[in-house]
Design a protein around this motif. Structure first.
Motif, mmCIF file in Angstrom:
data_model
loop_
_atom_site.group_PDB
_atom_site.id
_atom_site.type_symbol
_atom_site.label_atom_id
_atom_site.label_comp_id
_atom_site.label_asym_id
_atom_site.label_seq_id
_atom_site.Cartn_x
_atom_site.Cartn_y
_atom_site.Cartn_z
ATOM 1 N N ALA A 156 2.124 2.613 4.175
ATOM 2 C CA ALA A 156 1.015 2.093 3.357
ATOM 3 C C ALA A 156 1.537 1.302 2.172
ATOM 4 O O ALA A 156 0.993 0.239 1.819
ATOM 5 C CB ALA A 156 0.136 3.250 2.892
ATOM 6 N N TYR A 157 2.602 1.802 1.547
ATOM 7 C CA TYR A 157 3.221 1.100 0.419
ATOM 8 C C TYR A 157 3.758 -0.264 0.853
ATOM 9 O O TYR A 157 3.550 -1.283 0.168
ATOM 10 C CB TYR A 157 4.339 1.972 -0.144
ATOM 11 N N LEU A 160 0.970 -2.791 1.392
ATOM 12 C CA LEU A 160 0.507 -3.350 0.117
ATOM 13 C C LEU A 160 1.466 -4.426 -0.389
ATOM 14 O O LEU A 160 1.038 -5.462 -0.906
ATOM 15 C CB LEU A 160 0.358 -2.240 -0.918
ATOM 16 N N LEU A 163 0.976 -7.549 1.564
ATOM 17 C CA LEU A 163 -0.259 -8.220 1.152
ATOM 18 C C LEU A 163 -0.141 -8.823 -0.245
ATOM 19 O O LEU A 163 -1.149 -9.257 -0.817
ATOM 20 C CB LEU A 163 -1.426 -7.228 1.193
ATOM 21 N N LYS A 165 0.501 -7.399 -3.071
ATOM 22 C CA LYS A 165 -0.027 -6.586 -4.162
ATOM 23 C C LYS A 165 1.109 -6.186 -5.103
ATOM 24 O O LYS A 165 2.240 -5.965 -4.686
ATOM 25 C CB LYS A 165 -0.724 -5.336 -3.615
ATOM 26 N N VAL A 167 2.803 -3.715 -6.510
ATOM 27 C CA VAL A 167 2.994 -2.267 -6.429
ATOM 28 C C VAL A 167 4.470 -1.866 -6.422
ATOM 29 O O VAL A 167 4.783 -0.695 -6.213
ATOM 30 C CB VAL A 167 2.311 -1.680 -5.167
ATOM 31 N N VAL A 218 -2.694 7.908 1.719
ATOM 32 C CA VAL A 218 -3.354 6.959 0.819
ATOM 33 C C VAL A 218 -3.812 7.664 -0.450
ATOM 34 O O VAL A 218 -3.714 7.100 -1.558
ATOM 35 C CB VAL A 218 -4.522 6.260 1.534
ATOM 36 N N ILE A 221 -0.910 7.756 -2.773
ATOM 37 C CA ILE A 221 -0.676 6.507 -3.496
ATOM 38 C C ILE A 221 -1.658 6.394 -4.668
ATOM 39 O O ILE A 221 -1.292 6.001 -5.782
ATOM 40 C CB ILE A 221 -0.793 5.311 -2.541
ATOM 41 N N PHE A 265 -6.927 0.226 -9.766
ATOM 42 C CA PHE A 265 -6.187 0.331 -8.506
ATOM 43 C C PHE A 265 -6.396 1.694 -7.860
ATOM 44 O O PHE A 265 -6.688 1.804 -6.664
ATOM 45 C CB PHE A 265 -4.704 0.088 -8.768
ATOM 46 N N ARG A 268 -9.990 2.063 -6.480
ATOM 47 C CA ARG A 268 -10.233 1.319 -5.253
ATOM 48 C C ARG A 268 -9.537 1.946 -4.058
ATOM 49 O O ARG A 268 -10.084 1.976 -2.951
ATOM 50 C CB ARG A 268 -9.781 -0.129 -5.450
ATOM 51 N N ILE A 269 -8.329 2.469 -4.281
ATOM 52 C CA ILE A 269 -7.606 3.137 -3.196
ATOM 53 C C ILE A 269 -8.373 4.372 -2.731
ATOM 54 O O ILE A 269 -8.592 4.593 -1.524
ATOM 55 C CB ILE A 269 -6.189 3.523 -3.659
#
Length: 360
Positions: A156-157, A160, A163, A165, A167, A218, A221, A265, A268-269
């Motif tokens: 998942a990291y 991101l 994409l 992001k 992070v 998730v 995170i 953040f 939204r996650i």
């Protein structure tokens, strides 16, 4: 020993080798992230980013010249600073990231990400080999759940990051906790590969448990961002009150995204994955109906799954209707993730119920 049994044993051994190998690569990524933060701390940009004004933040990308060995210079684009503060809150821009705008810090950060990708691929191979050795979904006990959980969290990291992001500031904490997770899994929770009891031989094992793993990864995170938000918010409060933060805050916390960005953040996650957690509970109830003849029986795992759902629902409801933002919402989000952790470790280890037959 027949050929099939020998093949399964070899696959189980291969899985163990791959998991240990991934731990070695994660360790290299850990040290690379340490180097990223160390070299980033030498940057004046990193020490003063939180004191920038909104006008300076709107200027966009700033060129930072960094002296290299040999007398030359290298020009590095600092990440664009975007102010995301909500109305009525501190208008503070995001920090420049772990690398602090330095060339060497950014180089080590990229090396850390590359090694994290390699470790992820090796660990995923270990999970697949474990699945092939038992010829079922590789999450029938706590050991298998743990190695799969950390694999999904890293995945998942990396998604991101792919994409675009912002992070990478999470990398050091993520790699550290993944190493801790794998260390506990291989020393305390390890269970030899074996078949499951008849009740677990169902396609719902793939559906229910896989969604639980995704949700947990998730949620993790989101909880990481929430925890860092609390530290960054305290740092910004000191600046707003004219208090000089300590050297650690000036060196590390100033490079994180703003408290407002971290708050949004994490929200939204958590909001994005909450519907999947709802489906996870529904899927578990349907599976319970098929396996045990009832959809709900107040089993400890069922109860704590519902408690976790209620905690996250309260958090999201408070954010959406009561306008909760900031520290109150952060504490509630961490309590919700604590419920998820207890549902996994506490209920599985200390409480006996219908979900106990898989062992640790």
């Amino acid at each position: 020993m027949n050929l099939a049994a020998a093949t399964n044993e070899n696959l189980a051994h291969t899985s163990n080798v791959l998991i240990y190998s991934s731990m070695a690569v994660y360790t290299l990524a850990f040290f690379a992230h340490i180097a990223e933060w160390v070299f980033g701390s030498r940057s004046k940009v990193g020490r003063t980013a939180a004191a920038l004004t909104g006008t300076e933040g709107a200027a966009g990308s700033v060129k930072v010249q960094v002296a290299q060995q040999g007398g030359g210079t290298a020009v590095l684009d600092r990440p664009k600073i975007i102010t995301r503060a909500a109305a009525g809150s501190r208008d503070v821009p995001d920090g420049p990231g772990a690398a602090g705008g330095t060339f060497k810090g950014d180089l080590y950060g990229r090396m850390a990400v590359s090694m994290t990708v390699l470790a992820f691929l090796v660990q995923a191979g270990g999970v697949v080999a474990r699945a092939l050795s038992v010829q079922r979904a590789p999450w029938g006990n706590m050991y298998e759940f743990s190695i799969t959980f950390s694999t999904v969290a890293v995945g998942a990291y990396l998604i991101l990051l792919a994409l675009k992001k912002n992070v990478r500031w999470m990398g050091l904490l993520l790699v550290t906790t993944v190493l801790l997770d794998l260390g506990i899994a291989t020393t305390v929770l390890y269970t030899s590969s074996d078949q499951l009891v008849p009740a677990l031989h169902s396609y719902w094992l793939w559906i229910h448990v896989s969604t639980a793993i995704i949700c947990g990864a998730v949620f993790y995170i989101g909880a990481t961002a929430t925890l860092l938000y609390l530290f960054r918010d305290s740092y910004e409060s000191k600046l707003a009150n004219g208090v000089q933060p300590g050297s650690f805050a000036q060196s590390v916390l100033s490079r994180l995204p703003s408290a407002s960005s971290l708050d949004k953040f994490s929200y939204r996650i958590n909001a994005a994955v909450f519907p999947l957690w709802t489906f996870t509970i529904i899927a578990g109830a349907i599976w319970a109906g098929d396996a045990w003849g009832r959809y709900w029986g107040w089993d400890p795992k069922e109860v704590w799954s519902f408690i976790t759902w209620v905690a996250y629902a309260c958090y999201l409801h408070a954010r959406a209707t009561a306008g909760w933002k900031g520290r109150k919402a952060a504490y509630l989000a961490l309590i919700a993730f604590g419920c998820w952790l207890f549902n996994y470790y506490g209920v599985n280890i200390f409480v006996t119920g219908k979900h106990s037959y898989a062992g640790v």
